[in-house]
Design a protein around this motif. Structure first.
Motif, short mmCIF file in Angstrom:
data_model
loop_
_atom_site.label_atom_id
_atom_site.label_comp_id
_atom_site.label_asym_id
_atom_site.label_seq_id
_atom_site.Cartn_x
_atom_site.Cartn_y
_atom_site.Cartn_z
N THR A 1 0.66 -1.53 -0.23
CA THR A 1 -0.05 -0.01 0.02
C THR A 1 1.02 1.55 -0.39
N GLY A 2 0.42 2.36 -0.48
CA GLY A 2 0.97 3.80 0.04
C GLY A 2 1.67 4.28 1.52
N GLY A 3 2.44 4.90 1.74
CA GLY A 3 2.60 5.14 2.80
C GLY A 3 0.89 6.04 3.40
N GLY A 4 0.95 6.43 3.02
CA GLY A 4 -1.07 6.76 3.91
C GLY A 4 -1.94 6.63 3.40
N ALA A 5 -2.25 5.36 3.04
CA ALA A 5 -3.31 4.71 2.86
C ALA A 5 -3.66 3.70 4.11
N VAL A 6 -3.08 3.64 5.27
CA VAL A 6 -3.61 3.36 6.03
C VAL A 6 -4.03 4.55 7.33
N ILE A 7 -3.73 5.87 6.87
CA ILE A 7 -5.50 6.97 7.43
C ILE A 7 -6.59 6.74 7.60
N ALA A 8 -7.31 6.86 6.61
CA ALA A 8 -8.34 6.11 6.44
C ALA A 8 -9.19 5.06 7.23
N SER A 9 -9.88 5.28 7.88
CA SER A 9 -10.16 3.63 8.85
C SER A 9 -11.17 2.75 8.06
N GLU A 10 -11.80 3.15 6.53
CA GLU A 10 -12.06 2.58 6.03
C GLU A 10 -11.01 2.52 5.08
N ASN A 11 -10.34 2.08 5.30
CA ASN A 11 -8.98 1.52 4.32
C ASN A 11 -8.80 0.43 5.04
N ARG A 12 -7.94 0.67 6.26
CA ARG A 12 -7.66 -0.54 7.35
C ARG A 12 -8.80 -1.82 7.50
N ALA A 13 -10.17 -1.25 7.06
CA ALA A 13 -11.23 -2.09 7.65
C ALA A 13 -11.34 -3.23 6.50
N ALA A 14 -11.10 -2.74 5.40
CA ALA A 14 -11.11 -3.39 4.16
C ALA A 14 -10.20 -4.18 4.10
N MET A 15 -8.34 -3.39 4.32
CA MET A 15 -7.58 -4.76 4.54
C MET A 15 -7.62 -5.59 5.79
N ARG A 16 -8.10 -5.08 6.59
CA ARG A 16 -8.79 -6.62 7.85
C ARG A 16 -9.75 -7.43 6.96
#
Length: 170
Positions: free
Chosen positions: A78-93
């Motif tokens: 992922t890009g360095g800032g992808a984790v900032i959005a909670s929905e991105n972390r939720a999609a990954m998890r």
């Protein structure tokens, strides 16, 4: 079962390099999320930032991540800032494990110096700037299933550490 591995971390921590080795060892697909965005947008990340801004880039990033996360057996850088959005972390998890790669500020600075394709550091890749950005993102990076410091380690050693730590998951 969606058994993806999502590599997160700051620029220069080794997400793409380690990701390629992990995918090869597992016999999985490797996906560089930034490359997916570039291919879809028909423009470099630097160009997207310049013409449409960071907010538009982050929207492209989230859409690409949701699509990529819907497929199994991938190692995704992922890009360095992808984790900032909670929905991105939720999609990954929801579709795999999140592995955060870290490195010392000095290591990051040495790795990214002279790379003009990194828009958030293009004007200033100083240790102070990197430290400030890392501090602002730390809580998002910490929201991972596994964290590995890549400082002073070979790509192969980092890949082995990821695989050993995720044995029960794979």
């Amino acid at each position: 079962m969606k058994n993806n591995i999502f590599l997160t971390g700051f620029m220069g921590c080794g997400k793409t390099t380690v990701g390629r080795v992990l995918a090869q060892r597992l016999g999985w697909s490797f996906v560089d999320l930034d490359q997916v965005i570039v291919d879809r947008a028909g423009a470099s990340i630097k160009e997207i930032f310049a013409s449409e801004g960071e907010q538009a880039f982050r929207a492209f990033e989230s859409a690409a991540l949701v699509e990529v996360a819907s497929r199994p057996s991938q190692v995704v850088s992922t890009g360095g800032g992808a984790v900032i959005a909670s929905e991105n972390r939720a999609a990954m998890r929801a579709s795999g494990r999140i592995v955060n790669l870290t490195a010392s500020v000095e290591t990051i600075a040495a790795r990214v110096t002279g790379d003009s394709e990194r828009p958030l550091l293009a004007a200033d890749a100083s240790v102070e700037r990197i430290s400030s950005m890392l501090e602002g993102r730390e809580r998002f990076y910490a929201d991972a299933d596994l964290r590995i410091d890549t400082t002073g380690k070979t790509v192969e050693a980092v890949a082995s550490e990821v695989l050993d730590s995720l044995k029960g998951f794979l």
